[in-house]
Scaffold this motif. Structure first.
Motif, PDB file in Angstrom:
ATOM      1  N   ALA A   1     -54.138  55.957  43.153  1.00  0.00           N
ATOM      2  CA  ALA A   1     -55.377  56.732  43.127  1.00  0.00           C
ATOM      3  C   ALA A   1     -55.115  58.207  43.425  1.00  0.00           C
ATOM      4  N   LEU A   2     -54.318  58.485  44.448  1.00  0.00           N
ATOM      5  CA  LEU A   2     -54.070  59.881  44.810  1.00  0.00           C
ATOM      6  C   LEU A   2     -53.196  60.597  43.779  1.00  0.00           C
ATOM      7  N   THR A   3     -52.309  59.850  43.128  1.00  0.00           N
ATOM      8  CA  THR A   3     -51.538  60.432  42.027  1.00  0.00           C
ATOM      9  C   THR A   3     -52.466  60.801  40.873  1.00  0.00           C
ATOM     10  N   ALA A   4     -53.422  59.919  40.587  1.00  0.00           N
ATOM     11  CA  ALA A   4     -54.398  60.191  39.521  1.00  0.00           C
ATOM     12  C   ALA A   4     -55.237  61.414  39.858  1.00  0.00           C
ATOM     13  N   GLN A   5     -55.653  61.523  41.119  1.00  0.00           N
ATOM     14  CA  GLN A   5     -56.440  62.676  41.537  1.00  0.00           C
ATOM     15  C   GLN A   5     -55.641  63.972  41.386  1.00  0.00           C
ATOM     16  N   ALA A   6     -54.379  63.956  41.805  1.00  0.00           N
ATOM     17  CA  ALA A   6     -53.531  65.147  41.692  1.00  0.00           C
ATOM     18  C   ALA A   6     -53.295  65.512  40.226  1.00  0.00           C
ATOM     19  N   THR A   7     -53.158  64.507  39.369  1.00  0.00           N
ATOM     20  CA  THR A   7     -52.926  64.743  37.938  1.00  0.00           C
ATOM     21  C   THR A   7     -54.121  65.456  37.301  1.00  0.00           C
ATOM     22  N   MET A   8     -55.321  65.185  37.793  1.00  0.00           N
ATOM     23  CA  MET A   8     -56.520  65.850  37.265  1.00  0.00           C
ATOM     24  C   MET A   8     -56.502  67.352  37.535  1.00  0.00           C
ATOM     25  N   SER A   9     -55.783  67.759  38.583  1.00  0.00           N
ATOM     26  CA  SER A   9     -55.664  69.171  38.938  1.00  0.00           C
ATOM     27  C   SER A   9     -57.047  69.818  39.048  1.00  0.00           C
ATOM     28  N   THR A  10     -57.281  70.910  38.341  1.00  0.00           N
ATOM     29  CA  THR A  10     -58.556  71.614  38.473  1.00  0.00           C
ATOM     30  C   THR A  10     -59.706  70.938  37.733  1.00  0.00           C
ATOM     31  N   SER A  11     -59.428  69.869  37.005  1.00  0.00           N
ATOM     32  CA  SER A  11     -60.497  69.125  36.340  1.00  0.00           C
ATOM     33  C   SER A  11     -61.098  68.065  37.251  1.00  0.00           C
TER      34      SER A  11
END
Length: 200
Positions: free
Chosen positions: A103-113
């Motif tokens: 989940a946190l990897t997915a959140q970081a991947t979203m970056s500014t989105s």
């Protein structure tokens, strides 16, 4: 189980990592990029209603996890003794930790989105790399895996009920987000939707 033991502390620790990681990333986005990632609504709209039920389930889970340190809550919430085994507890720990990492990897991947809720005024850029190349909703998938892990660590009818309620809310929200993204991003999102499954 009551008191400060490994069985009561470990769920608290995992919850702190999950919640802290999500809030830290959201606050980083707000403070460094000037972007407000908090887009949950509290009106009478369907999204507002879903948000209320999801937050209620999350609050109940949080109070239960922390309350076990001080009160004998397990006997009050329908503890499922048949599932209360060391192997189940440790399997749940591994599953919960894996869900947090995903989940946190997915959140970081979203970056500014990254947004919490539907950003009606700015849909953001389509992200289709990393975890988003294998699931259209990897953050929600990771949180679901985390919740399953917590339920195995603390097998009770209360945890099962809150997990099912959260899963139902997420399933409805995901479909609303998909309709929004399809309307605002158009063909690129439709192509992404055709290429990548909703969950996995």
């Amino acid at each position: 189980m009551t008191g400060v033991t490994l069985h009561t502390l470990l769920p608290v620790g995992l919850m702190v990592v999950m919640g802290g990681g999500m809030i830290w990333r959201s606050e980083w986005l707000r403070r460094t990029q000037g972007v407000n990632p908090y887009r949950l609504v509290s009106d009478d709209s369907p999204m507002g209603e879903i948000g209320r039920w999801y937050k209620m389930a999350g609050l109940i889970t949080t109070l239960y996890v922390i309350g076990r340190l001080f009160l004998p809550l397990d006997s009050l919430v329908g503890w499922i003794h048949a599932a209360s085994m060391p192997a189940v507890f440790w399997a749940g720990t591994i599953i919960a930790a894996s869900g947090i990492a995903f989940a946190l990897t997915a959140q970081a991947t979203m970056s500014t989105s990254w947004r919490i809720g539907i950003p009606l005024d700015e849909p953001g850029a389509l992200v289709d790399r990393g975890p988003y190349a294998i699931s259209r909703n990897p953050f929600f998938l990771g949180t679901a895996v985390y919740q399953i892990g917590l339920t195995l660590m603390m097998p009770s009818w209360l945890m099962l009920a809150t997990s099912l309620l959260m899963a139902a809310c997420v399933n409805i929200q995901v479909r609303m987000e998909e309709a929004f993204l399809e309307a605002h991003i158009g063909e690129p999102y439709k192509a992404y939707k055709a290429r990548v499954r909703r969950w996995i």
